[in-house]
Design an enzyme around this catalytic site. Structure first.
Site, PDB file in Angstrom:
ATOM      1  N   GLU A 308       0.842  -1.203   0.000  1.00 29.23           N
ATOM      2  CA  GLU A 308       0.000   0.000   0.000  1.00 29.23           C
ATOM      3  C   GLU A 308       0.877   1.252   0.000  1.00 29.23           C
ATOM      4  O   GLU A 308       0.688   2.154  -0.800  1.00 29.23           O
ATOM      5  CB  GLU A 308      -0.898  -0.009   1.227  1.00 29.23           C
ATOM      6  CG  GLU A 308      -1.765   1.232   1.368  1.00 29.23           C
ATOM      7  CD  GLU A 308      -2.517   1.278   2.675  1.00 29.23           C
ATOM      8  OE1 GLU A 308      -3.470   2.067   2.778  1.00 29.23           O
ATOM      9  OE2 GLU A 308      -2.152   0.539   3.616  1.00 29.23           O
ATOM     10  N   HIS A 309       1.821   1.307   0.932  1.00 24.96           N
ATOM     11  CA  HIS A 309       2.766   2.417   1.014  1.00 24.96           C
ATOM     12  C   HIS A 309       4.170   1.876   0.767  1.00 24.96           C
ATOM     13  O   HIS A 309       4.582   0.911   1.419  1.00 24.96           O
ATOM     14  CB  HIS A 309       2.742   3.062   2.403  1.00 24.96           C
ATOM     15  CG  HIS A 309       1.379   3.486   2.854  1.00 24.96           C
ATOM     16  ND1 HIS A 309       0.637   2.738   3.762  1.00 24.96           N
ATOM     17  CD2 HIS A 309       0.631   4.561   2.529  1.00 24.96           C
ATOM     18  CE1 HIS A 309      -0.512   3.353   3.974  1.00 24.96           C
ATOM     19  NE2 HIS A 309      -0.558   4.459   3.234  1.00 24.96           N
TER      20      HIS A 309
END
Length: 412
Positions: A308-309
């Site tokens: 996601e990050h």
């Protein structure tokens, strides 16, 4: 015995770590709620019933709508510093979303015998959801509502259970048209299927588009011996305190760096106040580190996980980051903290999880736009137009579709 578990694994073990973003038990529970609302003849009263059942709506309340007056009052009651922060974050997110919108325009090009193109139109109504669990998330209100408003959606409906004052203030700043004070599956069903007498009725009746399936939040940090160990540790912890099922992943070509980051992370975890510490430790214990041969292997591991990050802190970090292909949001360099992305640098913080970053990006103004193509041809025929029709006839017969071929021949 140590309270910490953060194993160091090999790159070959990474493919088995991705998780389905949707928990099977939660899916069945949600299905029951969604079906109950979908099949109800009085969805408004059913939504009230479910809202009371799950504590979304106070027992004495007779509506699930949070009025504009309450949102404005909550905003006015905030300390000046918090009001100003909300205003600035909203401005940055709106500016970025508007810039994205301006990059995509209607298109018209000549084709043989006419023209073709596409139109860019916003959704008539957008449904936005801001979780209201362990922590209030006013940032999620701004990220979703402000982006939908920048896209030009006619009606923006926000749903969030048991909203705190800061959440209601964020709704006011962002300009939500309707604020439904319920959460969970019941909120999603209400926005998707509509509730009589409610603005959510204008959402597609029966089905609607969604941005993505969201699972546990995650961060992956690619780093080498040049990184700031305390900063990397702090970023892993920031991710871990989201939820006990959040994931923190460390990828490096330096075992010494991995060992240093693990040691520093555990030192910082011990200093975190409760209840954040217990949550962060539980999440940290489900994370892991990957020791790679070189930066190219680090990139391969990251693309397999599709986090996601994704943070990149190493020598030649921009070049390394450019090689990465699968992620939700990318943060390059020492000061590009993932938490800055959480709170409104500009790009959206609603990002794909559970490996879905392999094929999709995060929420953006494009999520609320429809790109629809068109073809227009008059009676005039040209040599190029005739050739295009003849090509169609040939291909149709190659596929065995005689009706297609004859339909095209009618244009000759």
């Amino acid at each position: 015995m140590s309270a910490f578990t953060f194993p160091v694994i090999s790159p070959s073990s990474v493919s088995s770590t991705n998780k389905d973003p949707v928990d099977p038990v939660a899916l069945e529970q949600a299905r029951a709620i969604v079906n109950k609302l979908k099949e109800s003849k009085t969805r408004s009263s059913t939504l009230m019933e479910i809202g009371h059942q799950f504590g979304d709506i106070p027992p004495t309340a007779n509506t699930y709508i949070i009025p504009k007056s309450s949102q404005k009052a909550a905003y006015d009651a905030l300390p000046p510093a918090q009001r100003s922060a909300l205003d600035r974050i909203h401005a940055r997110v709106s500016t970025f979303a508007s810039a994205q919108l301006s990059s995509l325009t209607d298109l018209r090009i000549p084709i043989p015998g006419g023209h073709a193109g596409h139109t860019v139109t916003p959704c008539k109504t957008a449904g936005c959801y801001a979780p209201g669990g362990r922590y209030p998330l006013p940032s999620s209100v701004i990220m979703t509502v402000a982006t939908a408003k920048a896209a030009g959606c006619g009606t923006v409906v926000l749903a969030s259970p048991r909203p705190k004052d800061i959440t209601m203030a964020a709704a006011w700043v962002s300009g939500a048209d309707v604020f439904v004070g319920v959460g969970g599956a019941q909120a999603i069903a209400a926005m998707a299927y509509g509730v009589e007498g409610d603005a959510a009725k204008s959402l597609v009746n029966g089905h609607c588009g969604i941005d993505m399936l969201a699972g546990p939040s995650e961060v992956l940090v690619i780093c080498d011996e040049t990184c700031s160990v305390p900063v990397v540790a702090a970023d892993l912890i920031a991710q871990c305190e989201h939820d006990v099922v959040a994931r923190a992943i460390l990828v490096s070509d330096s075992r010494a760096t991995i060992d240093s980051v693990i040691s520093e992370t555990e030192r910082q975890l011990a200093l975190l106040p409760e209840p954040n510490r217990s949550t962060a430790i539980a999440a940290y214990n489900s994370g892991f580190a990957v020791e790679c041969e070189d930066m190219d292997e680090c990139v391969k591991v990251s693309d397999v996980i599709a986090p996601e990050h994704l943070e990149v802190m190493c020598k030649g970090e921009e070049e390394v980051a450019r090689k990465c292909r699968c992620y939700g949001g990318l943060f390059i360099g020492l000061n590009a903290a993932e938490v800055l992305g959480d709170y409104g640098c500009g790009p959206n913080h609603t990002l794909p999880t559970g490996g879905t970053g392999r094929y999709t990006g995060g929420l953006s103004v494009f999520s609320f736009l429809g790109i629809r193509t068109w073809i227009m041809m008059g009676k005039e025929k040209t040599k190029e137009n005739r050739q295009m029709v003849e090509d169609t006839v040939i291909m149709a017969r190659c596929e065995g579709l005689e009706g297609h071929a004859r339909a095209a021949e009618k244009r000759l």
